[in-house]
Design an enzyme around this catalytic site. Structure first.
Site, PDB file in Angstrom:
ATOM      1  CG  HIS A   1      42.080  36.443  34.076  1.00 52.55           C
ATOM      2  ND1 HIS A   1      42.172  37.433  35.045  1.00 52.55           N
ATOM      3  CD2 HIS A   1      41.471  35.396  34.671  1.00 52.55           C
ATOM      4  CE1 HIS A   1      41.638  36.986  36.171  1.00 52.55           C
ATOM      5  NE2 HIS A   1      41.205  35.756  35.974  1.00 52.55           N
ATOM      6  CG  ASP A   2      37.852  36.624  34.928  1.00 49.15           C
ATOM      7  OD1 ASP A   2      38.278  35.544  34.468  1.00 49.15           O
ATOM      8  OD2 ASP A   2      37.844  36.903  36.144  1.00 49.15           O
TER       9      ASP A   2
ATOM     10  CG  ASP B   1      39.577  33.905  42.343  1.00 48.35           C
ATOM     11  OD1 ASP B   1      39.477  34.660  41.366  1.00 48.35           O
ATOM     12  OD2 ASP B   1      38.952  32.833  42.454  1.00 48.35           O
TER      13      ASP B   1
ATOM     14  CG  ASP C   1      45.070  35.057  41.130  1.00 49.17           C
ATOM     15  OD1 ASP C   1      44.117  35.123  41.934  1.00 49.17           O
ATOM     16  OD2 ASP C   1      45.049  35.528  39.983  1.00 49.17           O
TER      17      ASP C   1
ATOM     18  CD  GLU D   1      37.499  38.374  40.933  1.00 47.03           C
ATOM     19  OE1 GLU D   1      37.187  38.356  39.739  1.00 47.03           O
ATOM     20  OE2 GLU D   1      37.511  37.349  41.631  1.00 47.03           O
TER      21      GLU D   1
HETATM   22  O1  TEU Z   1      36.415  35.492  38.769  1.00 52.19           O
HETATM   23  C1  TEU Z   1      35.342  35.747  39.607  1.00 52.19           C
HETATM   24  C2  TEU Z   1      34.230  36.403  39.015  1.00 52.19           C
HETATM   25  O2  TEU Z   1      33.662  37.335  39.528  1.00 52.19           O
HETATM   26  C3  TEU Z   1      33.679  35.711  37.832  1.00 52.19           C
HETATM   27  O3  TEU Z   1      32.359  35.396  38.140  1.00 52.19           O
HETATM   28  C4  TEU Z   1      33.731  36.508  36.627  1.00 52.19           C
HETATM   29  O4  TEU Z   1      32.685  37.418  36.690  1.00 52.19           O
HETATM   30  C5  TEU Z   1      33.579  35.502  35.551  1.00 52.19           C
HETATM   31  O5  TEU Z   1      34.841  35.300  34.998  1.00 52.19           O
HETATM   32  C6  TEU Z   1      32.542  35.848  34.621  1.00 52.19           C
HETATM   33  O6  TEU Z   1      32.963  36.494  33.484  1.00 52.19           O
HETATM   34  C7  TEU Z   1      37.500  34.857  39.370  1.00 52.19           C
HETATM   35  C8  TEU Z   1      38.614  34.635  38.376  1.00 52.19           C
HETATM   36  O7  TEU Z   1      39.122  35.865  37.965  1.00 52.19           O
HETATM   37  C9  TEU Z   1      38.094  33.787  37.261  1.00 52.19           C
HETATM   38  O8  TEU Z   1      39.045  33.630  36.228  1.00 52.19           O
HETATM   39  C10 TEU Z   1      37.716  32.464  37.840  1.00 52.19           C
HETATM   40  O9  TEU Z   1      37.093  31.680  36.856  1.00 52.19           O
HETATM   41  C11 TEU Z   1      36.775  32.597  39.029  1.00 52.19           C
HETATM   42  O10 TEU Z   1      37.151  33.615  39.934  1.00 52.19           O
HETATM   43  C12 TEU Z   1      36.758  31.318  39.832  1.00 52.19           C
HETATM   44  O11 TEU Z   1      37.945  31.173  40.544  1.00 52.19           O
END
Ligand code: TEU
Ligand code: CA
Length: 559
Positions: free
Chosen positions: A328-329, A200, A98, A256
């Protein structure tokens, strides 16, 4: 090596904290991952994407990096990481890391220096702005995890920008020294032997230098998109990164890209432009958003899903798609898009089929191959994620009922994806000998790896077959996508066609038997059933077939 190797690859995402703990501290680690490489090799995946393993205070589970050059000791050492690379490569598995460079942790030495004074090398490494004349923040942007996107620092009498938590200050990409430092760090990891990066929130790195206020109609926590998503210099920066770093390594790069439509995605991924290989878009994730964004109990509509995924399949003809249901989100796919009760196994296999036969690179999030579902935690206090904790506060402040809050947290919390991987049905799931950092899913006794490997009809073996099909039939990689029966109310079906082959994919989103009319042109050709998610299935493609609940069929033709 073929420079487009990533087109033929299937990626498996590992959330290191929750994959496998080797030393009993309750936290997954690199040695744990090494011990499970044979499991992944058997599944057939080609690439592992590791969520951040760098030094971090873990305010946002590693997306707050304090030192890009150090491995967080809770995961192991640099030697462990090199060992992981070596062992994975021996098994033919590549590893991507990442890359979190929109922001750092506030503990990073760059920020520690930057916040001290308006002078010095690091003064402009972050985005600092004067207060408005009344002392208020520079503009009305909210941050992703709640509250203003600006934090005041008395030493400088200025605010700094943080689109995420206040412990995640945004880097100033306008500063060429910042960019040079990032490129240097990327080269360092390539030299160690990694095979690419997942980047990210890369669509947010270039800010509109006017820092305009957002219209009040936008949701507060994401209103910063007006001045930060797909900003004025983002393509210039990524092309520069490509020339400085990426083009020198045969790597996989996936950005992303929040708030990015398919036209913008083409700019990131068109090979001629030399930026990234592919991006993660969010259009299908947004289908069940409501007033509080992701935290809603609205159910997606299959027709919308079909429309969105088809649009991306068609628009990215020159670019390349990344295909995903979960990460993971996001909550677990089978709960969100399938049926996690009676038809859990069937619908998990159906979702896998629909996605893996599309054009693009599929990503499997750990546990998806077991058909893991959302976690029925008993109390809200079991949730640990910063987003969930802050959202509970927001929902309470908005006077939403506790029943509603529980429901949407259960449906959408990121912790649904983050519970420890269930390796067996024992009390500690074969994950740890100690106490896990996040509670286990109560499902572990039923849904686990030992069970999956022992059942020849498990979701796991279905995923294994899907991956094997990609290796065998070039049409899955290069065939053109066309939607079939675009108005069918419960069946999503499409074809993939190249010079020599045709693939027909038929997937039901219904809990009942439904008739499906097969277009006559397809019935004329002799077809072979490649895979189904039921043990017995129709032998031939007829003009009318009955699709059972969540049934998924793949036919192949050589016209
Ligand atoms: O997530 C970015 C993102 O678009 C987030 O706003 C996502 O929509 C959020 O998790 C809401 O559910 C990335 C990573 O994947 C995330 O784990 C991090 O928290 C974030 O960036 C900040 O680095
Ligand atoms: Ca550990």
């Amino acid at each position: 090596m073929n420079k487009d190797w990533w087109k033929k690859s299937v990626v498996y995402q590992i959330y290191p904290q929750s994959f496998k703990d080797s030393n009993g501290d309750g936290i997954g680690d690199l040695k744990g991952i090494i011990s499970k490489l044979p499991y992944l090799a058997d599944l057939g995946i080609d690439v592992i994407w590791l969520n951040p393993i760098y030094l971090s205070p873990l305010i946002d589970n590693g997306y707050d990096i304090a030192d890009y050059y150090q491995i967080n000791p809770i995961y192991g050492t640099l030697d462990d990481f090199k060992e992981l690379l070596k062992k994975a490569h021996q098994l033919g598995i590549k590893i991507i890391m990442d890359l979190v460079v929109n922001h750092t942790s506030d503990q990073h030495s760059w920020f520690q220096n930057s916040k001290k004074s308006r002078l010095g090398k690091y003064a402009d490494f972050y985005i600092w702005k004067d207060p408005q004349s009344n002392g208020a923040p520079p503009n009305n942007w909210g941050s992703t995890f709640g509250g203003s996107a600006w934090e005041y620092v008395p030493e400088r009498n200025q605010y700094y920008l943080h689109l995420f938590a206040k412990q995640q200050p945004d880097l100033n990409w306008e500063n060429p020294e910042v960019r040079a430092a990032i490129y240097k760090m990327m080269r360092h990891w390539f030299k160690i032997g990694i095979d690419g990066f997942r980047m990210d929130v890369i669509s947010l790195i270039s800010k509109n230098q006017q820092y305009p206020d957002a219209p009040s109609t936008l949701p507060y926590t994401k209103n910063y998109y007006v001045g930060s998503s797909n900003g004025p210099r983002v393509h210039e920066f990524l092309h520069e990164m490509n020339q400085e770093v990426l083009k020198h390594y045969p790597s996989l790069t996936v950005g992303e890209t929040a708030n990015t439509n398919s036209e913008q995605a083409l700019l990131y991924t068109d090979p001629k432009r030399q930026e990234l290989n592919m991006v993660f878009h969010f259009d299908h994730m947004h289908l069940d958003y409501g007033h509080f964004g992701k935290f809603s109990d609205i159910r997606f509509k299959m027709s919308d899903l079909r429309q969105v995924l088809s649009e991306w399949q068609l628009k990215l003809e020159k670019g390349w798609n990344s295909l995903y249901w979960s990460n993971h989100d996001q909550p677990r796919a089978v709960t969100r898009f399938g049926d996690d009760q009676k038809y859990r196994v069937e619908s998990a296999k159906m979702l896998g089929t629909l996605l893996h036969m599309m054009k693009g690179t599929p990503y499997i999030f750990q546990g998806e191959e077991l058909g893991m579902r959302n976690v029925p935690f008993k109390t809200l206090s079991q949730y640990q994620d910063i987003e969930t904790i802050n959202m509970i506060k927001t929902l309470r402040a908005a006077k939403m009922s506790e029943t509603y809050i529980k429901r949407v947290v259960f449906l959408k919390s990121r912790d649904n994806a983050r519970t420890p991987m269930p390796w067996d049905d024992t009390a500690k799931a074969g994950f740890t000998k100690g106490t896990p950092w996040l509670d286990f899913s109560p499902d572990n006794s039923v849904i686990n790896v030992v069970q999956a490997l022992a059942d020849k009809n498990s979701v796991y073996y279905h995923y294994q077959k899907l991956i094997a099909l990609r290796k065998k039939y070039p049409v899955i990689i290069d065939g053109n996508y066309a939607l079939l029966n675009p108005n069918d109310s419960s069946i999503y079906s499409y074809t993939r066609t190249n010079k020599n082959e045709k693939l027909i994919v038929i997937c039901s989103f219904s809990r009942f038997n439904v008739n499906f009319n097969v277009p006559t042109t397809l019935v004329k050709e002799k077809s072979q059933l490649l895979l189904s998610n039921y043990t017995d299935s129709p032998e031939e493609l007829n003009s009318k077939i009955v699709m059972r609940p969540y049934e998924a069929l793949i036919y192949h033709q050589n016209p």
